[in-house]
Every structure is written in structure tokens, then in C-alpha cells.
Write an enzyme that holds these catalytic residues in place. Structure first.
Site, short mmCIF file in Angstrom:
data_model
loop_
_atom_site.label_atom_id
_atom_site.label_comp_id
_atom_site.label_asym_id
_atom_site.label_seq_id
_atom_site.Cartn_x
_atom_site.Cartn_y
_atom_site.Cartn_z
N ASP A 221 78.81 -11.10 -66.74
CA ASP A 221 79.37 -10.44 -67.92
C ASP A 221 78.36 -10.45 -69.07
OD1 ASP A 221 81.77 -9.44 -69.37
OD2 ASP A 221 81.54 -11.28 -70.52
N GLU A 262 76.30 -6.72 -66.25
CA GLU A 262 76.83 -5.73 -67.19
C GLU A 262 75.85 -5.54 -68.34
OE1 GLU A 262 80.77 -5.01 -70.02
OE2 GLU A 262 79.88 -7.00 -69.87
#
Ligand code: CA
Length: 507
Positions: A221, A262
Site C-alpha cells: 500500500d 500502489e
């Protein structure tokens, strides 16, 4: 014969022809990526096994045959670690699963059941920040002598810096006159990766999930935000250093482990994260290009980002998708137009890369902000609550659950769901679509996007009419002499509005 049924026939024939055509000389730990599609799942919304209205590991285990039947090779589970939030992007314990979802033992059974079906399991790993309720943060906040004080960033005064969206990033401590850093939200204090113990802990957490829990990889993330350098909050040199060291440590633990990061930015902004950091990154620009093309009906620039990435990195190192858990769902963005949703899927699944499909996209689930509405319970049947739970769902379902559901669409050969199934299988079975070169073709009509996928054994021509009018006598040309020879032999039938042809050709 309608063009839809022709499309279906062509895809079916192509898939049958290409069976048994996988024997690339790859490291066996990497071979799974050839032609693979991954499926993003929000456990809370997938299937509830015990009637408390919350999806859980045992529920997902019961639905693994559905996942396998889609034809995907891997799943990415959004955060599953213990967390006070419904979404889980703020962990309070990196070694324990979210109790709403079950126990660590339930999770291990899920992984074993996935492996038994040939499915790899990737989990969300949120390195950048923890929960403000994490015991280490609570301790560091209360006790300035805490050994975990250096795991976070505190400041006596409030630094004069705002985040990339103009947001506050320094938050007032609840217990004393000081501030702490958290780029996303006061409930998510950033971990301080300048502290060696934090980097060691990140490695230890990864080892736990690989060795003890059996996962095959991680979706990382928010990777640009790992390390701040003064007022530079994203993409710093130290962030790249930390990612590089983390990825190297993972490869030493398990050479076949997969990492996808990401980096929510343009293709150009992704490039500094290669060649030696994570395995792959989500290619947001490619996803936007497909969605914009299908929405606007113009195919002019849809392949630009693909070509740039193809020139620089192998297709297993970048991951296109249509929409993810942070974005308005495809069907909502396309205003309920199933033909457009099929076109978007056709492009995603016949272009290069290692694509991801967000759960529910395959049945055309709708959803718009706020975030909870992008992550609503999956629609399985026409039963109460679409068969998601026998209790009260944690979040209300979308209003179209009686039509956009797995049972109804399984029974309809022309459904979006069966379209996805055919395309995912085709990608797994046809070597040119799986990993062949992308050769863009110039079309004499801006509503058409056309390209070849080719390898040494076969070529596939994809022609999509994104427009609202039929296209006849389409002229296709290529600067590539071999491609020009291939397409010169093709006599294309008229292409109905919002239809695509996928045609196998001799290379
Ligand atoms: Ca449950």
C-alpha cells in the site's frame, strides 16, 4: 448471426485451439504469471459464513470454486490484519487476523484451500502507517522514554508542511503538547523507516506471513510515502532505498514471493520504482486510458501508456486494471452500459500486463463514493441480501443486486460474467495474448482501437469499435512490415457499435 454471438464463437474457438500451448522457458516460480489474471477481494464483502453480516475467511473458502472458475490464478485480499476500521488499512496487530474475519487458523485453511485449487494468495501489506490504536503508538505517545518512540515521528512544534492533497499531515497528540506525523489521517500515524528497528520489524512481519501463514506475496500500500526527506513527502531517494532493501530481503526469504505496489500516479512517475524494487506496480494511467476511451468512444490514445511500458519493462512487471476499491466502479462510470463494460473488459484482458479485476466488476456491480459504497457486499443469488448473508449485511447492498448477480449471469451465456470468464481463459491459454508483443495498428476511424498481439507461434488481431455507429470497410495499417503483411490478409466484416473482434491469425 449477431456480432455478439460471433465474438463469443471466435473466443471459444480460439481458446480451444490454444489449449496445451504453454511451455515458456521461465523460472518455475515465475511461470504462473504467464497469462495470469488476479482477483482483488474485500473479505468483509465477499461471503458471510456465520450470519453476523460480515464476510469472513470461511465464507471466502466456500466461494473459492467460484474464484477458480473465473479462471484467475491469484487473489489479492485487501487488509486482513486486526484493525479498528471496517477497511483495515490501519493495523493494530501485524501478526493476527481481523477477528471479524475469523482466526489465524481459519486463514491458514483458506490459504491451503486456495493452493489446492492452484490459486496464489497475496495480502495487502500496509507498511507506511499503523493504527493510532496500535499498542506501540499508544505507548510512544504516552511515554517519551518508550523504546517505540523512534518508530513514529513526533515534533514539539507543528511543522509548516501540507500533504499532496493539501491535507494536514501533522496531528495534535491526544496526551501532550506535541504533534505526530500521519500523511493520510490522524488515525494512521506513519511508521518511521529511518529507524532500523522498524525496517527489521517489517521484514519480520513479512517472514511471519510467508513462513507461518503461507501467503505467496504482498500488495504494498502507498509505497511512495514510506520515507520523508524534509518537506519532500513522496518518492524520496530514501523511500526507494527502503523498498529496494525490503524487496531484496523478501527474495532471500522466498525467491518466488510476488510484490505489487500502489504508486497512484502516471506511467512516468512509476518508472523510478524500477528496476530493482518491487516486482510490479499498478498502472493507474493504463486503467484510466481504457476507461476514458470506452466512455468517450475515442480510441486515439488508449495504447500510449502501454507502449511506453512495453518498451521499458516486461509485461509481468506492471498491472493494469479497470477500477479498484478506491474508485467509482466501472458500471457506474459507464452509466450502466453493459456493452461498454464488455469492451472495457475486452481491452483490459487482451492487452499486455498482469491484470487485476476487482471483485464484483465481473458482474457489473455499481458503486460510487463514499468508499463504503465502492466496497459493498457481493451479489451471489436472487435470495435475500443477494445470498451474501443470512443475517443483516454490514453495509447495504447496491440496488441492482437482483439482476447483477452471479446466479443470473451464470445462466446467461451473453452476460458480462461469462464474457469475463471467456476472456480470462483465453488469456491463460493463448500465448500471444498472454505475453506476446503489442503492435498498435492505425485505423481510419478514431472510434476504433486495433492491435495485434503476437509471438513466434501465433498472432491475434483485436479490433474494437468504441463508437455508437457501425464501422464498415475498416482500413488498418502498420509501420511494422510483418504486421502489415498479417493484416493485409484479413477481410474484416462490418463492426457493430460497441463490439469487438478477437481474431486468430497466422503469424
Ligand atoms: Ca461472518
Amino acid at each position: 448471426m449477431t456480432s455478439q454471438s460471433l465474438h463469443v464463437l471466435v473466443v471459444a474457438a480460439l481458446a480451444a485451439r490454444a489449449l496445451g500451448a504453454q511451455s515458456l522457458a521461465m523460472d518455475s516460480s515465475q511461470a504462473w504469471k504467464h497469462g495470469a489474471v488476479c482477483y482483488e477481494i474485500f473479505v468483509r464483502s465477499f461471503y458471510d459464513s456465520d450470519g453476523d453480516g460480515i464476510g469472513d475467511f470461511n465464507g471466502l473458502t466456500q466461494k473459492l470454486d467460484y474464484v477458480k472458475d473465473l479462471g484467475v490464478k491469484c487473489v489479492w485480499l485487501m487488509p486482513i490484519m486486526a484493525s479498528p476500521s471496517y477497511h483495515g488499512y490501519d493495523a493494530t496487530d501485524y501478526y493476527r487476523v481481523e477477528p471479524d474475519y475469523g482466526t489465524n487458523a481459519d486463514f491458514k485453511r483458506l490459504v491451503a484451500a486456495a493452493h489446492a485449487r492452484g490459486l496464489r494468495v497475496f495480502i495487502d501489506m500496509v507498511l507506511n502507517h499503523a493504527s493510532s490504536e496500535h499498542p506501540y503508538f499508544l505507548e510512544a505517545t504516552r511515554d517519551t522514554a518508550s523504546p517505540h518512540r523512534s518508530w513514529f515521528r513526533f515534533s514539539k512544534t507543528k511543522p509548516d508542511v501540507k500533504g499532496p492533497w493539501g491535507q494536514e499531515v501533522w496531528h495534535k497528540s491526544p496526551v501532550r503538547d506535541e504533534y505526530y506525523y500521519g500523511i493520510f489521517w490522524s488515525g494512521m500515524p506513519d511508521l518511521n523507516y529511518e529507524t532500523p528497528a522498524v525496517r527489521e520489524e517489517a521484514n519480520k512481519v513479512a517472514r511471519f506471513w510467508i513462513d507461518q501463514m503461507g501467503v505467496d506475496g504482498f500488495r504494498l500500500d502507498a509505497v511512495p510515502y514510506l520515507v520523508e526527506e524534509g518537506n519532500a513527502l513522496a518518492g524520496t531517494r530514501r523511500t526507494h532505498d527502503v523498498l529496494r532493501a525490503y524487496a531484496a530481503a523478501l527474495k532471500r526469504m522466498a525467491p518466488g514471493v510476488f510484490t505489487v505496489g500502489e504508486v497512484w500516479d502516471s506511467v512516468g512517475a512509476m518508472l523510478p520504482y524500477y528496476p530493482d524494487q518491487l516486482d510490479a506496480y499498478f498502472a493507474f494511467e493504463l486503467s484510466d486510458a481504457i476507461m476514458n476511451a470506452v466512455r468517450s468512444g475515442s480510441g486515439t490514445h488508449v495504447l500510449d501508456g502501454y507502449m511506453r511500458l512495453q518498451r521499458t519493462h516486461p509485461p509481468t512487471r506492471w498491472s493494469p486494471f479497470l477500477r479498484n476499491h478506491d474508485q467509482t466502479r466501472t458500471m457506474t462510470e459507464l452509466r450502466g452500459d453493459t456493452d461498454k463494460a464488455k469492451l472495457a473488459a475486452t481491452l483490459l484482458l487482451t492487452l499486455p500486463g498482469l491484470p487485476f479485476v476487482y471483485y464484483g466488476e465481473e458482474i457489473g456491480m455499481t458503486g460510487d463514493k463514499p468508499d463504503e459504497r465502492l466496497r459493498t457486499p457481493m451479489h451471489w443469488t436472487r435470495a435475500n441480501h443477494a445470498g451474501f448473508t443470512r443475517g443483516t449485511p454490514w453495509e447495504a447492498l447496491q440496488p441492482d443486486s437482483m439482476t447483477a448477480n452471479v446466479a443470473a449471469q451464470t445462466a446467461d451465456t451473453a452476460s458480462l460474467l461469462n464474457h469475463y470468464r471467456r476472456l480470462i481463459r483465453l488469456r491463460a491459454q493463448n500465448s500471444a495474448i498472454a505475453s506476446g508483443e503489442l503492435v498498435p495498428l492505425a485505423a481510419h476511424d478514431t472510434s476504433v482501437v486495433a492491435y495485434l498481439r503476437r509471438d513466434t507461434r501465433r498472432a491475434v488481431l483485436v479490433v474494437a469499435n468504441l463508437g455508437a455507429s457501425a464501422v464498415s470497410n475498416l482500413g488498418l495499417t502498420s509501420d511494422d512490415a510483418a504486421a502489415q503483411r498479417i493484416i493485409a490478409r484479413v477481410a474484416l466484416p462490418p463492426i457493430a457499435p460497441r463490439r469487438a473482434y478477437i481474431l486468430p491469425l497466422r503469424p
